[in-house]
Motif scaffolding. Structure first.
Motif, PDB file in Angstrom:
ATOM      1  N   PRO A  83       0.831  -1.205   0.000  1.00 54.68           N
ATOM      2  CA  PRO A  83       0.000   0.000   0.000  1.00 54.68           C
ATOM      3  C   PRO A  83       0.864   1.253   0.000  1.00 54.68           C
ATOM      4  O   PRO A  83       0.472   2.279  -0.530  1.00 54.68           O
ATOM      5  N   ILE A  84       2.064   1.172   0.597  1.00 55.30           N
ATOM      6  CA  ILE A  84       2.963   2.316   0.584  1.00 55.30           C
ATOM      7  C   ILE A  84       3.304   2.690  -0.850  1.00 55.30           C
ATOM      8  O   ILE A  84       3.319   3.862  -1.229  1.00 55.30           O
ATOM      9  N   GLY A  85       3.584   1.680  -1.659  1.00 58.17           N
ATOM     10  CA  GLY A  85       3.889   1.939  -3.067  1.00 58.17           C
ATOM     11  C   GLY A  85       2.731   2.608  -3.777  1.00 58.17           C
ATOM     12  O   GLY A  85       2.931   3.511  -4.594  1.00 58.17           O
ATOM     13  N   ARG A  86       1.515   2.180  -3.453  1.00 53.35           N
ATOM     14  CA  ARG A  86       0.345   2.770  -4.091  1.00 53.35           C
ATOM     15  C   ARG A  86       0.165   4.221  -3.645  1.00 53.35           C
ATOM     16  O   ARG A  86      -0.250   5.072  -4.425  1.00 53.35           O
ATOM     17  N   VAL A  87       0.474   4.497  -2.368  1.00 52.66           N
ATOM     18  CA  VAL A  87       0.355   5.862  -1.882  1.00 52.66           C
ATOM     19  C   VAL A  87       1.372   6.757  -2.569  1.00 52.66           C
ATOM     20  O   VAL A  87       1.066   7.886  -2.975  1.00 52.66           O
ATOM     21  N   ILE A  88       2.599   6.271  -2.735  1.00 53.08           N
ATOM     22  CA  ILE A  88       3.625   7.056  -3.421  1.00 53.08           C
ATOM     23  C   ILE A  88       3.198   7.322  -4.856  1.00 53.08           C
ATOM     24  O   ILE A  88       3.331   8.443  -5.364  1.00 53.08           O
ATOM     25  N   GLU A  89       2.671   6.294  -5.502  1.00 50.84           N
ATOM     26  CA  GLU A  89       2.207   6.445  -6.884  1.00 50.84           C
ATOM     27  C   GLU A  89       1.113   7.500  -6.984  1.00 50.84           C
ATOM     28  O   GLU A  89       1.079   8.307  -7.916  1.00 50.84           O
ATOM     29  N   ALA A  90       0.213   7.509  -5.987  1.00 43.68           N
ATOM     30  CA  ALA A  90      -0.865   8.505  -5.981  1.00 43.68           C
ATOM     31  C   ALA A  90      -0.355   9.866  -5.542  1.00 43.68           C
ATOM     32  O   ALA A  90      -0.896  10.902  -5.935  1.00 43.68           O
ATOM     33  N   ALA A  91       0.694   9.866  -4.704  1.00 40.92           N
ATOM     34  CA  ALA A  91       1.187  11.127  -4.150  1.00 40.92           C
ATOM     35  C   ALA A  91       1.968  11.937  -5.169  1.00 40.92           C
ATOM     36  O   ALA A  91       1.882  13.179  -5.176  1.00 40.92           O
ATOM     37  N   ASN A 214      -3.338   6.080  13.125  1.00 41.09           N
ATOM     38  CA  ASN A 214      -2.850   7.383  13.595  1.00 41.09           C
ATOM     39  C   ASN A 214      -1.341   7.388  13.832  1.00 41.09           C
ATOM     40  O   ASN A 214      -0.833   8.167  14.636  1.00 41.09           O
ATOM     41  N   ASN A 215      -0.648   6.483  13.160  1.00 42.93           N
ATOM     42  CA  ASN A 215       0.808   6.474  13.186  1.00 42.93           C
ATOM     43  C   ASN A 215       1.334   7.244  11.983  1.00 42.93           C
ATOM     44  O   ASN A 215       0.681   7.308  10.942  1.00 42.93           O
ATOM     45  N   VAL A 216       2.502   7.845  12.127  1.00 44.37           N
ATOM     46  CA  VAL A 216       3.098   8.574  11.009  1.00 44.37           C
ATOM     47  C   VAL A 216       3.765   7.573  10.073  1.00 44.37           C
ATOM     48  O   VAL A 216       4.706   6.873  10.463  1.00 44.37           O
ATOM     49  N   VAL A 217       3.271   7.497   8.852  1.00 46.40           N
ATOM     50  CA  VAL A 217       3.840   6.561   7.888  1.00 46.40           C
ATOM     51  C   VAL A 217       4.824   7.246   6.955  1.00 46.40           C
ATOM     52  O   VAL A 217       5.655   6.578   6.324  1.00 46.40           O
ATOM     53  N   ALA A 218       4.725   8.558   6.838  1.00 43.25           N
ATOM     54  CA  ALA A 218       5.618   9.295   5.946  1.00 43.25           C
ATOM     55  C   ALA A 218       5.624  10.756   6.375  1.00 43.25           C
ATOM     56  O   ALA A 218       4.777  11.198   7.160  1.00 43.25           O
ATOM     57  N   VAL A 219       6.588  11.484   5.847  1.00 41.73           N
ATOM     58  CA  VAL A 219       6.674  12.918   6.118  1.00 41.73           C
ATOM     59  C   VAL A 219       6.839  13.653   4.793  1.00 41.73           C
ATOM     60  O   VAL A 219       7.675  13.281   3.964  1.00 41.73           O
ATOM     61  N   LEU A 220       6.023  14.671   4.596  1.00 41.17           N
ATOM     62  CA  LEU A 220       6.109  15.529   3.419  1.00 41.17           C
ATOM     63  C   LEU A 220       6.944  16.750   3.790  1.00 41.17           C
ATOM     64  O   LEU A 220       6.611  17.454   4.743  1.00 41.17           O
ATOM     65  N   THR A 251      -2.714  12.073   3.818  1.00 42.98           N
ATOM     66  CA  THR A 251      -3.208  11.337   4.977  1.00 42.98           C
ATOM     67  C   THR A 251      -4.539  10.669   4.648  1.00 42.98           C
ATOM     68  O   THR A 251      -4.763   9.502   4.992  1.00 42.98           O
ATOM     69  N   ALA A 252      -5.424  11.397   3.982  1.00 49.23           N
ATOM     70  CA  ALA A 252      -6.714  10.820   3.596  1.00 49.23           C
ATOM     71  C   ALA A 252      -6.518   9.658   2.628  1.00 49.23           C
ATOM     72  O   ALA A 252      -7.200   8.627   2.724  1.00 49.23           O
ATOM     73  N   LEU A 253      -5.570   9.803   1.700  1.00 48.70           N
ATOM     74  CA  LEU A 253      -5.282   8.718   0.760  1.00 48.70           C
ATOM     75  C   LEU A 253      -4.817   7.462   1.485  1.00 48.70           C
ATOM     76  O   LEU A 253      -5.122   6.343   1.087  1.00 48.70           O
ATOM     77  N   TYR A 254      -4.058   7.660   2.552  1.00 46.24           N
ATOM     78  CA  TYR A 254      -3.505   6.533   3.284  1.00 46.24           C
ATOM     79  C   TYR A 254      -4.487   5.969   4.297  1.00 46.24           C
ATOM     80  O   TYR A 254      -4.238   4.940   4.916  1.00 46.24           O
ATOM     81  N   GLY A 255      -5.610   6.634   4.499  1.00 47.10           N
ATOM     82  CA  GLY A 255      -6.621   6.132   5.423  1.00 47.10           C
ATOM     83  C   GLY A 255      -6.511   6.697   6.812  1.00 47.10           C
ATOM     84  O   GLY A 255      -7.156   6.203   7.749  1.00 47.10           O
ATOM     85  N   GLY A 256      -5.703   7.751   6.986  1.00 49.56           N
ATOM     86  CA  GLY A 256      -5.574   8.382   8.295  1.00 49.56           C
ATOM     87  C   GLY A 256      -6.660   9.423   8.505  1.00 49.56           C
ATOM     88  O   GLY A 256      -7.484   9.678   7.621  1.00 49.56           O
ATOM     89  N   GLY A 257      -6.640  10.046   9.681  1.00 45.71           N
ATOM     90  CA  GLY A 257      -7.670  11.031  10.012  1.00 45.71           C
ATOM     91  C   GLY A 257      -7.109  12.431  10.056  1.00 45.71           C
ATOM     92  O   GLY A 257      -6.046  12.673  10.625  1.00 45.71           O
TER      93      GLY A 257
END
Length: 267
Positions: A83-91, A214-220, A251-257
């Protein structure tokens, strides 16, 4: 509905999944008896299931042989379609769109076994800018990316991160008291804005990207460079808002709040 569900049940598979889910909540491992008691199963059926899971590599036994723990096989499998790869692709297209508005580069960083790694990067549309290459390893305690990755973890998780971390090129020795003060400030404000500790004239702006737990998965991060010519570009405050909004969207793309960003919006 219940009749149909019962018709297609796979009891052996369910027992295996029950064991995996139980062990996932007990990082220290459990004995065969403890697993059987927790799942209200007989010792013999648990033994057969554990033996199969050990043989297939999903579970491993302790050296003493009396405790069972999850291996990293499921994690490894998940990385084949991450899913991380998919988030990067979308990001990436969103990051590029914001750089065109901001006239500033940005990058996304993640933690990997204690290393702070740039996993995606978008360059400024202008003729100059500061962009970090994908794959670059940066510091933990002297960069906005590293500090934000640490700020929203528990004290124990920060200790573990520091223990695993290998200093990046040029990264100074850790001053723990100073580092903890930075982390508190970031938690209070919700993001980092700091003069670069590696380059003169750069202001690092870094926002957390939260996951479902609610964990930090990445930093922009945006390494902001102030322009002195006549080009009409957004101000530093406007840049902060542009990247805050992008971090919310990621965050919304990754499913966070997005409630995690409420502090950072407080004046």
């Amino acid at each position: 509905m219940s009749d149909t569900s019962d018709k297609y049940r796979a009891p052996a598979l369910e027992k295996g999944l029950d064991i995996i889910e139980l062990l996932a909540s007990h990082g220290e491992g459990l004995t065969q008896g403890e697993v059987a008691k927790a799942l209200d199963r007989s010792q013999s059926e648990i033994y057969r299931m554990l033996s199969t899971l050990v043989r297939r590599g999903y579970v491993f036994r302790s050296i003493s042989g009396d405790h069972y723990s999850l291996s990293l096989k499921m994690f490894s499998i998940s990385q084949r379609h991450p899913p991380i790869g998919r988030v990067i692709e979308a990001a990436l297209p969103r990051m590029r769109a914001v750089t065109r508005l901001a006239w500033q580069s940005c990058h996304m960083g993640m933690e990997s076994n204690g290393d702070i790694v740039v996993v995606a990067s978008a360059e400024s549309p202008g003729s100059w800018g500061l962009a970090l290459k994908t794959g670059t390893v940066v510091g933990l305690w002297n960069t906005g990316t590293g500090r934000v990755l640490a700020a929203f973890r528990s004290e124990q998780d920060v200790d573990d991160l520091i223990a695993m971390h290998r200093r990046a090129v040029g990264e100074p020795e850790l001053d723990r008291a100073e580092f903890d003060a930075h982390l508190k400030r970031i938690r209070d404000s919700g993001f980092e804005k700091m003069p670069s500790a590696t380059t003169v004239g750069v202001t690092n702006i870094s926002f957390p990207v939260f996951g479902p737990s609610n964990n930090v998965v990445a930093v922009l991060s945006c390494p902001y460079l102030e322009r002195l010519d006549d080009l009409d570009v957004p101000s530093l405050d406007e840049i902060v808002e542009l990247y805050r909004d992008l971090a919310k969207e990621l965050t919304a793309l990754y499913g966070g709040g997005n409630e995690q960003f409420m502090k950072s919006e407080t004046p």
